[in-house]
Motif scaffolding. Structure first.
Motif, PDB file in Angstrom:
ATOM      1  N   SER A 133       0.811  -1.222   0.000  1.00 42.81           N
ATOM      2  CA  SER A 133       0.000   0.000   0.000  1.00 42.81           C
ATOM      3  C   SER A 133       0.842   1.270   0.000  1.00 42.81           C
ATOM      4  CB  SER A 133      -0.925   0.005   1.220  1.00 42.81           C
ATOM      5  OG  SER A 133      -0.158  -0.078   2.427  1.00 42.81           O
ATOM      6  N   ASN A 134       2.104   1.167   0.426  1.00 49.70           N
ATOM      7  CA  ASN A 134       2.938   2.374   0.479  1.00 49.70           C
ATOM      8  C   ASN A 134       3.736   2.599  -0.809  1.00 49.70           C
ATOM      9  OD1 ASN A 134       4.677   0.220   0.794  1.00 49.70           O
ATOM     10  ND2 ASN A 134       5.847   1.125   2.489  1.00 49.70           N
ATOM     11  N   PHE A 135       3.501   1.765  -1.832  1.00 52.80           N
ATOM     12  CA  PHE A 135       4.184   1.948  -3.108  1.00 52.80           C
ATOM     13  C   PHE A 135       3.612   3.167  -3.833  1.00 52.80           C
ATOM     14  CE2 PHE A 135       6.862  -1.599  -5.039  1.00 52.80           C
ATOM     15  CZ  PHE A 135       7.448  -1.902  -3.829  1.00 52.80           C
ATOM     16  N   PRO A 136       4.425   3.805  -4.706  1.00 47.98           N
ATOM     17  CA  PRO A 136       3.949   4.998  -5.415  1.00 47.98           C
ATOM     18  C   PRO A 136       2.773   4.673  -6.327  1.00 47.98           C
ATOM     19  CG  PRO A 136       5.992   4.193  -6.381  1.00 47.98           C
ATOM     20  CD  PRO A 136       5.803   3.442  -5.103  1.00 47.98           C
ATOM     21  N   CYS A 137       1.818   5.575  -6.351  1.00 43.80           N
ATOM     22  CA  CYS A 137       0.628   5.389  -7.193  1.00 43.80           C
ATOM     23  C   CYS A 137       0.736   6.138  -8.520  1.00 43.80           C
ATOM     24  CB  CYS A 137      -0.623   5.866  -6.442  1.00 43.80           C
ATOM     25  SG  CYS A 137      -0.964   4.922  -4.939  1.00 43.80           S
ATOM     26  N   ASN A 138       1.772   6.959  -8.675  1.00 46.19           N
ATOM     27  CA  ASN A 138       1.890   7.756  -9.899  1.00 46.19           C
ATOM     28  C   ASN A 138       2.687   7.067 -10.997  1.00 46.19           C
ATOM     29  OD1 ASN A 138       4.268   8.002  -8.406  1.00 46.19           O
ATOM     30  ND2 ASN A 138       4.677  10.078  -9.112  1.00 46.19           N
ATOM     31  N   VAL A 139       2.964   5.767 -10.811  1.00 45.40           N
ATOM     32  CA  VAL A 139       3.581   4.970 -11.873  1.00 45.40           C
ATOM     33  C   VAL A 139       2.734   3.714 -12.054  1.00 45.40           C
ATOM     34  CG1 VAL A 139       5.904   5.858 -11.444  1.00 45.40           C
ATOM     35  CG2 VAL A 139       5.151   3.773 -10.287  1.00 45.40           C
ATOM     36  N   PRO A 140       2.632   3.216 -13.282  1.00 47.55           N
ATOM     37  CA  PRO A 140       1.748   2.071 -13.537  1.00 47.55           C
ATOM     38  C   PRO A 140       2.293   0.758 -12.974  1.00 47.55           C
ATOM     39  CG  PRO A 140       2.891   2.723 -15.545  1.00 47.55           C
ATOM     40  CD  PRO A 140       3.209   3.770 -14.522  1.00 47.55           C
ATOM     41  N   LYS A 141       1.383  -0.184 -12.832  1.00 50.06           N
ATOM     42  CA  LYS A 141       1.737  -1.525 -12.371  1.00 50.06           C
ATOM     43  C   LYS A 141       1.757  -2.466 -13.571  1.00 50.06           C
ATOM     44  CE  LYS A 141      -1.316  -4.326 -10.617  1.00 50.06           C
ATOM     45  NZ  LYS A 141      -2.305  -4.992  -9.736  1.00 50.06           N
ATOM     46  N   ILE A 142       2.840  -3.195 -13.705  1.00 52.34           N
ATOM     47  CA  ILE A 142       2.909  -4.214 -14.751  1.00 52.34           C
ATOM     48  C   ILE A 142       2.251  -5.479 -14.211  1.00 52.34           C
ATOM     49  CG2 ILE A 142       4.432  -5.569 -16.236  1.00 52.34           C
ATOM     50  CD1 ILE A 142       4.407  -2.543 -16.805  1.00 52.34           C
ATOM     51  N   PRO A 143       1.307  -6.065 -14.948  1.00 51.40           N
ATOM     52  CA  PRO A 143       0.626  -7.266 -14.441  1.00 51.40           C
ATOM     53  C   PRO A 143       1.624  -8.352 -14.044  1.00 51.40           C
ATOM     54  CG  PRO A 143      -0.443  -6.470 -16.440  1.00 51.40           C
ATOM     55  CD  PRO A 143       0.804  -5.654 -16.278  1.00 51.40           C
ATOM     56  N   ILE A 144       1.333  -9.035 -12.977  1.00 52.71           N
ATOM     57  CA  ILE A 144       2.254 -10.019 -12.431  1.00 52.71           C
ATOM     58  C   ILE A 144       2.543 -11.138 -13.429  1.00 52.71           C
ATOM     59  CG2 ILE A 144       0.504 -11.441 -11.308  1.00 52.71           C
ATOM     60  CD1 ILE A 144       2.435 -11.692  -8.920  1.00 52.71           C
ATOM     61  N   PHE A 194       9.245  -9.220  -9.271  1.00 53.28           N
ATOM     62  CA  PHE A 194      10.350 -10.101  -9.635  1.00 53.28           C
ATOM     63  C   PHE A 194      10.953 -10.699  -8.365  1.00 53.28           C
ATOM     64  CE2 PHE A 194      14.904 -10.864 -10.473  1.00 53.28           C
ATOM     65  CZ  PHE A 194      14.768 -11.844 -11.441  1.00 53.28           C
ATOM     66  N   ALA A 195      11.389 -11.944  -8.487  1.00 56.55           N
ATOM     67  CA  ALA A 195      12.056 -12.661  -7.391  1.00 56.55           C
ATOM     68  C   ALA A 195      11.219 -12.661  -6.119  1.00 56.55           C
ATOM     69  CB  ALA A 195      13.434 -12.078  -7.120  1.00 56.55           C
ATOM     70  N   GLY A 196       9.898 -12.836  -6.303  1.00 58.53           N
ATOM     71  CA  GLY A 196       9.027 -12.999  -5.150  1.00 58.53           C
ATOM     72  C   GLY A 196       8.643 -11.726  -4.438  1.00 58.53           C
ATOM     73  N   ARG A 197       8.867 -10.563  -5.055  1.00 58.36           N
ATOM     74  CA  ARG A 197       8.502  -9.302  -4.394  1.00 58.36           C
ATOM     75  C   ARG A 197       8.233  -8.232  -5.446  1.00 58.36           C
ATOM     76  NH1 ARG A 197      12.520  -7.812  -0.461  1.00 58.36           N
ATOM     77  NH2 ARG A 197      13.456  -9.876  -0.604  1.00 58.36           N
ATOM     78  N   TRP A 198       7.522  -7.189  -5.002  1.00 55.21           N
ATOM     79  CA  TRP A 198       7.293  -6.039  -5.860  1.00 55.21           C
ATOM     80  C   TRP A 198       8.462  -5.065  -5.709  1.00 55.21           C
ATOM     81  CZ3 TRP A 198       3.784  -5.542  -9.621  1.00 55.21           C
ATOM     82  CH2 TRP A 198       2.710  -6.429  -9.618  1.00 55.21           C
ATOM     83  N   SER A 199       8.849  -4.483  -6.837  1.00 60.07           N
ATOM     84  CA  SER A 199       9.938  -3.522  -6.849  1.00 60.07           C
ATOM     85  C   SER A 199       9.596  -2.396  -7.815  1.00 60.07           C
ATOM     86  CB  SER A 199      11.241  -4.209  -7.265  1.00 60.07           C
ATOM     87  OG  SER A 199      11.091  -4.801  -8.554  1.00 60.07           O
ATOM     88  N   ILE A 200      10.492  -1.438  -7.928  1.00 58.24           N
ATOM     89  CA  ILE A 200      10.332  -0.342  -8.881  1.00 58.24           C
ATOM     90  C   ILE A 200      11.383  -0.512  -9.971  1.00 58.24           C
ATOM     91  CG2 ILE A 200      10.313   2.155  -9.229  1.00 58.24           C
ATOM     92  CD1 ILE A 200       8.048   1.152  -7.448  1.00 58.24           C
ATOM     93  N   LEU A 201      10.949  -0.520 -11.221  1.00 54.51           N
ATOM     94  CA  LEU A 201      11.850  -0.658 -12.366  1.00 54.51           C
ATOM     95  C   LEU A 201      11.876   0.669 -13.117  1.00 54.51           C
ATOM     96  CD1 LEU A 201      13.546  -2.754 -14.012  1.00 54.51           C
ATOM     97  CD2 LEU A 201      11.493  -3.094 -15.415  1.00 54.51           C
ATOM     98  N   VAL A 202      13.071   1.161 -13.442  1.00 53.65           N
ATOM     99  CA  VAL A 202      13.185   2.485 -14.063  1.00 53.65           C
ATOM    100  C   VAL A 202      14.025   2.432 -15.337  1.00 53.65           C
ATOM    101  CG1 VAL A 202      12.977   3.609 -11.819  1.00 53.65           C
ATOM    102  CG2 VAL A 202      15.239   3.191 -12.766  1.00 53.65           C
ATOM    103  N   THR A 203      13.737   3.359 -16.260  1.00 56.40           N
ATOM    104  CA  THR A 203      14.536   3.529 -17.485  1.00 56.40           C
ATOM    105  C   THR A 203      14.763   4.998 -17.824  1.00 56.40           C
ATOM    106  OG1 THR A 203      12.539   3.441 -18.873  1.00 56.40           O
ATOM    107  CG2 THR A 203      13.739   1.365 -18.533  1.00 56.40           C
TER     108      THR A 203
END
Length: 520
Positions: A26-37, A72-81
């Motif tokens: 719930s504390n993850f940023p909401c202003n970036v999209p979620k990639i489906p698991i 990835f690897a059993g947890r949610w993370s933030i991926l950036v480019t």
């Protein structure tokens, strides 16, 4: 009735655990999209390459928002480019600390294999390992003889392989490239010739090949928790055994090796293994730290070049114009034994290597940074403490905003016309976060200058010794995740007569004089 109740409670508990793992915190940023698991799990049932996966599910949200929530690897993370986010990530080591598998999944096979090492450590441990190993990884007088001799042996073996198969059939290049890369790594960093090019049944080669097949299976990469229960997953028990065997064999070979560099030699000839052995002897590091860094030196010391050479054979084998232009430049150099100074003066060779790194970054995606406290990435994306942050080099390197509308095309000329111009662009784009094959800033790859030198000499010897084309039956296939290089590439080789040079090089050993990225 009681049994049914127990089963229902058990299923409810399992479902709760799955939901807890799969839901975005719930504390993850909401202003970036979620990639489906399910995108992260495609490797379990799909043979799609990571270029296809990226283009279909990741490119649009990442190019629009610069960051996504990614599982990835059993947890949610933030991926950036986005370059702005990448430079913030790489510059601020104290905020986004390196945290490898020994921190992220310490119970896993991967953590057991890699341990705590110069690449994945942080703080005092990283400073200790760097103070010991950096002189051997960044020295400016690498001996070019192993690079030249092994490159020529590779040419010989590839042509030999071609002569043993039917006309019109291609040679599978990766097995020979792997043997070449391990051979160079051993002679340049570990003071040992593993004899991989001479011995087809070399034990270290056999174990290394088996480990790669065992460890990097999609299911266990996505669900590393399974490594906690090797009794339930026999293949993981076998993987742990393989890792132990690899470590023991490597340390035994290093300990019992015939020393090729005398203690009386100049200190500048010392290799990484000598520095680790001295640190162990003086009590600066423990036996485990010595072994962990020995293993990582073995692995990363050959893997980047192995992957990049696979990409080179495919890309240049698919473009005869580029190959002919390279060959003309190499022949015009008119030397028998190329030195660092020789290859560093060749602009088109330099441009081709840089463009290969751009389009085929060997480590295309990595999630190995963790926020040490609440942070705002690029003054835009809120990163909660203890959140893992990753980056995708392939995405940054093929974004039209960074590299223009033809970003996905192989165009060496984009780097400029002179070596000086190319090196300046290399440095500028690394600083900006638009070119990150070797990471950037404080934690940039210490071996990047050596990789560039090795690639230049290898390509120099390959193009003047033979001509090649990709087997027409081979269709480009990239791995579904992790490293980036053509899988199963087959190439058809044709020997060409090496033009007799006018002059011989006076020495094989020479200052590298190679742009190493500078102090970013």
């Amino acid at each position: 009735m009681a049994l049914l109740t127990v089963v229902m409670v058990a299923l409810w508990g399992v479902g709760l655990i799955i939901w807890w793992k799969a839901h975005v915190p719930s504390n993850f940023p909401c202003n970036v999209p979620k990639i489906p698991i399910y995108v992260s799990l495609l490797g379990l049932w799909s043979d799609m390459g990571q270029d296809e996966i990226y283009d279909r599910w990741l490119r649009k949200p990442l190019e629009q928002h610069g960051a996504v929530r990614f599982w990835f690897a059993g947890r949610w993370s933030i991926l950036v480019t986005r370059p702005q986010y990448l430079t913030d990530l790489f510059r601020n080591e104290n905020i986004y600390a390196k945290a490898g598998n020994q921190k992220k999944i310490p119970w896993s096979v991967l953590a057991t294999l890699l341990g705590d090492n110069i690449i994945s450590s942080h703080g005092d441990d990283w400073r200790l390992y760097t103070s010991i190993m950096k002189p051997g990884m960044t020295k400016r007088n690498f001996d070019c003889r192993p690079l030249i001799n092994t490159s020529r042996k590779l040419v010989e073996l590839l042509l030999q392989g071609q002569s043993h198969i039917a006309v019109g059939e291609g040679v599978m290049v990766n097995p020979l490239i792997l043997r070449y890369a391990i051979s160079v790594m051993g002679q340049s960093f570990l003071d040992i010739d593993f004899q991989c090019l001479e011995d087809l049944e070399n034990p270290i080669l056999e174990v290394q090949t088996t480990i790669k097949r065992s460890i990097f299976r999609p299911f266990y990469m996505n669900f590393p928790v399974a490594d906690k229960y090797p009794a339930l997953f026999p293949s993981r028990k076998q993987a742990f055994t393989l890792v132990s065997r690899f470590e023991s064999l490597l340390c035994e070979l290093i300990r019992d090796r015939p020393r090729t560099i005398s203690k009386k030699d100049d200190a500048s000839n010392s290799q990484v293994v000598h520095m680790l052995e001295q640190a162990l002897k003086e009590g600066k590091i423990t036996e485990k730290q010595y072994r962990d860094n020995l293993k990582i030196m073995f692995i990363v010391g050959h893997e980047n070049t192995q992957l990049l050479l696979n990409s080179m054979f495919f890309q240049i084998g698919s473009n005869q114009e580029v190959q002919d232009k390279l060959r003309d430049e190499v022949n015009a150099a008119n030397v028998a034994n190329p030195t660092a100074d020789t290859v560093n003066k060749l602009p088109y060779l330099t441009a081709v290597i840089y463009e290969l790194l751009r389009l085929y970054p060997p480590i295309s995606q990595l999630t190995n940074r963790v926020a040490t406290s609440d942070a705002i990435l690029g003054n835009t994306v809120r990163i909660p403490a203890d959140t893992y942050v990753g980056w995708n080099a392939y995405g940054a390197h093929t974004a039209s905003a960074n590299w223009g509308p033809r970003a996905k095309e192989f165009i060496p000329e984009r780097w400029g016309s002179s070596v000086e111009e190319m090196q300046l662009k290399f440095r500028r784009d690394t600083i900006r976060g638009t070119f990150i094959p070797f990471n950037a800033h404080m934690r940039k790859c210490l071996g990047q200058a050596f990789v560039l030198l090795q690639m230049k000499i290898a390509v120099f010897e390959l193009v003047r010794g033979m001509r090649w084309t990709v087997d027409p039956k081979y269709k480009l296939k990239l791995p579904g995740a992790g490293v980036l290089a053509p899988v199963g590439c087959k190439v058809i080789f044709e020997e060409i007569q090496i033009r007799e040079p006018v002059s011989e090089s006076e020495t094989f050993t020479e200052d590298i004089k190679l742009y190493d990225g500078g102090d970013l």
